[in-house]
Design a protein around this motif. Sequence first.
Motif, PDB file in Angstrom:
ATOM      1  N   ALA A   9      -7.101   1.449 -15.112  1.00  0.00           N
ATOM      2  CA  ALA A   9      -8.401   2.086 -14.738  1.00  0.00           C
ATOM      3  C   ALA A   9      -8.927   1.610 -13.364  1.00  0.00           C
ATOM      4  N   VAL A  10      -9.268   2.231 -13.368  1.00  0.00           N
ATOM      5  CA  VAL A  10     -10.237   2.706 -11.743  1.00  0.00           C
ATOM      6  C   VAL A  10     -11.073   1.864 -11.488  1.00  0.00           C
ATOM      7  N   ASN A  11     -11.740   0.846 -10.315  1.00  0.00           N
ATOM      8  CA  ASN A  11     -12.882   0.497 -10.298  1.00  0.00           C
ATOM      9  C   ASN A  11     -13.839   2.302  -9.723  1.00  0.00           C
ATOM     10  N   MET A  21      -2.708   6.997  -2.322  1.00  0.00           N
ATOM     11  CA  MET A  21      -2.615   5.758  -3.107  1.00  0.00           C
ATOM     12  C   MET A  21      -1.250   5.081  -2.085  1.00  0.00           C
ATOM     13  N   VAL A  22      -1.280   3.649  -1.919  1.00  0.00           N
ATOM     14  CA  VAL A  22      -0.458   3.064  -0.918  1.00  0.00           C
ATOM     15  C   VAL A  22      -0.396   1.845  -2.243  1.00  0.00           C
ATOM     16  N   TYR A  23       1.026   1.680  -1.890  1.00  0.00           N
ATOM     17  CA  TYR A  23       1.595   0.449  -3.280  1.00  0.00           C
ATOM     18  C   TYR A  23       1.794  -0.713  -1.331  1.00  0.00           C
ATOM     19  N   THR A  24       1.391  -1.535  -1.873  1.00  0.00           N
ATOM     20  CA  THR A  24       1.586  -2.509  -0.990  1.00  0.00           C
ATOM     21  C   THR A  24       2.880  -3.661  -0.978  1.00  0.00           C
ATOM     22  N   THR A  25       3.275  -3.773  -2.709  1.00  0.00           N
ATOM     23  CA  THR A  25       4.465  -4.424  -2.727  1.00  0.00           C
ATOM     24  C   THR A  25       5.231  -3.856  -3.458  1.00  0.00           C
ATOM     25  N   LEU A  26       6.351  -4.712  -3.772  1.00  0.00           N
ATOM     26  CA  LEU A  26       7.931  -3.611  -4.290  1.00  0.00           C
ATOM     27  C   LEU A  26       8.047  -4.494  -5.273  1.00  0.00           C
ATOM     28  N   LYS A  27       8.531  -4.512  -6.037  1.00  0.00           N
ATOM     29  CA  LYS A  27       9.044  -5.560  -6.826  1.00  0.00           C
ATOM     30  C   LYS A  27      10.138  -6.956  -5.477  1.00  0.00           C
ATOM     31  N   ASP A  28      10.743  -5.501  -4.933  1.00  0.00           N
ATOM     32  CA  ASP A  28      11.864  -6.097  -3.632  1.00  0.00           C
ATOM     33  C   ASP A  28      11.540  -6.252  -2.255  1.00  0.00           C
ATOM     34  N   ASN A  29      10.632  -6.719  -1.649  1.00  0.00           N
ATOM     35  CA  ASN A  29       9.832  -6.209  -0.412  1.00  0.00           C
ATOM     36  C   ASN A  29      11.311  -5.827   0.526  1.00  0.00           C
ATOM     37  N   ARG A 121      13.428  -1.624  -6.699  1.00  0.00           N
ATOM     38  CA  ARG A 121      12.373  -0.222  -5.549  1.00  0.00           C
ATOM     39  C   ARG A 121      10.906  -0.281  -6.513  1.00  0.00           C
ATOM     40  N   ASP A 122      10.193  -0.536  -7.508  1.00  0.00           N
ATOM     41  CA  ASP A 122       9.138  -0.047  -8.428  1.00  0.00           C
ATOM     42  C   ASP A 122       7.960  -1.037  -7.736  1.00  0.00           C
ATOM     43  N   PRO A 123       6.935  -0.327  -7.476  1.00  0.00           N
ATOM     44  CA  PRO A 123       6.061  -0.637  -6.735  1.00  0.00           C
ATOM     45  C   PRO A 123       4.845  -1.478  -7.846  1.00  0.00           C
ATOM     46  N   ALA A 124       4.776  -3.142  -6.899  1.00  0.00           N
ATOM     47  CA  ALA A 124       4.659  -4.094  -7.647  1.00  0.00           C
ATOM     48  C   ALA A 124       2.447  -4.275  -7.906  1.00  0.00           C
ATOM     49  N   SER A 125       2.368  -3.783  -6.616  1.00  0.00           N
ATOM     50  CA  SER A 125       0.358  -3.462  -6.500  1.00  0.00           C
ATOM     51  C   SER A 125       0.419  -2.432  -5.862  1.00  0.00           C
ATOM     52  N   LEU A 144      -3.725   8.013   7.934  1.00  0.00           N
ATOM     53  CA  LEU A 144      -4.836   7.191   9.334  1.00  0.00           C
ATOM     54  C   LEU A 144      -5.851   8.519  10.221  1.00  0.00           C
ATOM     55  N   GLY A 145      -5.013   9.427   9.990  1.00  0.00           N
ATOM     56  CA  GLY A 145      -6.077  10.578  10.129  1.00  0.00           C
ATOM     57  C   GLY A 145      -7.128  10.675  10.009  1.00  0.00           C
ATOM     58  N   GLU A 146      -7.688  10.207   8.875  1.00  0.00           N
ATOM     59  CA  GLU A 146      -8.960   9.936   7.942  1.00  0.00           C
ATOM     60  C   GLU A 146      -9.817   9.006   8.106  1.00  0.00           C
ATOM     61  N   ASN A 147     -11.143   9.614   7.975  1.00  0.00           N
ATOM     62  CA  ASN A 147     -11.746   8.022   7.514  1.00  0.00           C
ATOM     63  C   ASN A 147     -11.987   7.753   5.457  1.00  0.00           C
ATOM     64  N   TRP A 148     -11.517   6.967   5.697  1.00  0.00           N
ATOM     65  CA  TRP A 148     -10.794   6.618   3.878  1.00  0.00           C
ATOM     66  C   TRP A 148     -11.441   5.633   3.542  1.00  0.00           C
ATOM     67  N   VAL A 149     -11.937   5.431   2.291  1.00  0.00           N
ATOM     68  CA  VAL A 149     -12.930   4.294   1.912  1.00  0.00           C
ATOM     69  C   VAL A 149     -11.880   3.450   0.693  1.00  0.00           C
ATOM     70  N   LEU A 150     -11.217   2.481   0.833  1.00  0.00           N
ATOM     71  CA  LEU A 150     -11.136   1.648  -0.193  1.00  0.00           C
ATOM     72  C   LEU A 150     -11.681   1.879  -1.746  1.00  0.00           C
ATOM     73  N   ILE A 151     -11.150   2.384  -2.329  1.00  0.00           N
ATOM     74  CA  ILE A 151     -11.549   2.333  -3.683  1.00  0.00           C
ATOM     75  C   ILE A 151     -11.659   0.934  -4.525  1.00  0.00           C
ATOM     76  N   ASP A 152     -10.183   1.221  -4.837  1.00  0.00           N
ATOM     77  CA  ASP A 152     -10.264  -0.225  -5.889  1.00  0.00           C
ATOM     78  C   ASP A 152      -8.111  -0.510  -5.203  1.00  0.00           C
ATOM     79  N   SER A 153      -7.535  -1.638  -5.552  1.00  0.00           N
ATOM     80  CA  SER A 153      -6.320  -2.325  -5.592  1.00  0.00           C
ATOM     81  C   SER A 153      -6.224  -3.299  -6.859  1.00  0.00           C
ATOM     82  N   GLY A 154      -5.097  -3.344  -6.935  1.00  0.00           N
ATOM     83  CA  GLY A 154      -4.098  -4.335  -8.190  1.00  0.00           C
ATOM     84  C   GLY A 154      -2.532  -3.971  -8.011  1.00  0.00           C
ATOM     85  N   ASP A 155      -2.414  -4.852  -9.305  1.00  0.00           N
ATOM     86  CA  ASP A 155      -0.797  -5.468  -9.609  1.00  0.00           C
ATOM     87  C   ASP A 155      -0.747  -4.117 -10.555  1.00  0.00           C
TER      88      ASP A 155
END
Length: 167
Positions: A9-11, A21-29, A121-125, A144-155
């Motif tokens: 679910a996304v808030n 969508m950016v994967y900020t951590t992986l199972k092995d970074n 290699r799987d995303p973790a967050s 980063l060529g656009e103005n982005w609004v943070l929607i949500d994030s999680g693990d």
Amino acid sequence: RQTAGPVVAVNNTTAYSSYKMVYTTLKDNNTIMQVADVSFFESNDGTGSSFLSLSDSILAVHRDWDSRYPGGENPGKLIDGTLGKYLNFGKVNSGFIVTPAKGISLVQGFEITTANDWTERDPASWVLYGTNDDIASVDNSDGLGENWVLIDSGDLSLPDARNTLGS
């Protein structure tokens, strides 16, 4: 591998013309990032079909400008409905920008399918952004060529089973 799991679910209460969508951590970074498929839903429980389609514009991104992928494992594989995968050598902070052909859409849930090999290699967050700007970023850029609004994030708790939906 290549197994699907519960919808995340996304808030979010705002519709956007494009999402990042950016994967900020992986199972092995210390390794590269891979995902077989991504679905975006206008419901938080995944009812209905994904509104992503083959006619959508999709770009690979990486926050540190190290985005690159093999030709057969391009970001289009994320939304083609097959178990082919998107692999990004950019590692942590790799992801994608997608502009749904259907126009402005409201993401309230998503689902990820694991790829065919290495669980490390799987995303973790994840972090999800939205914009109504025209997309100026190019493939394999920092996105980063656009103005982005943070929607949500999680693990994420993607299963070790390959080609499997995760949560």
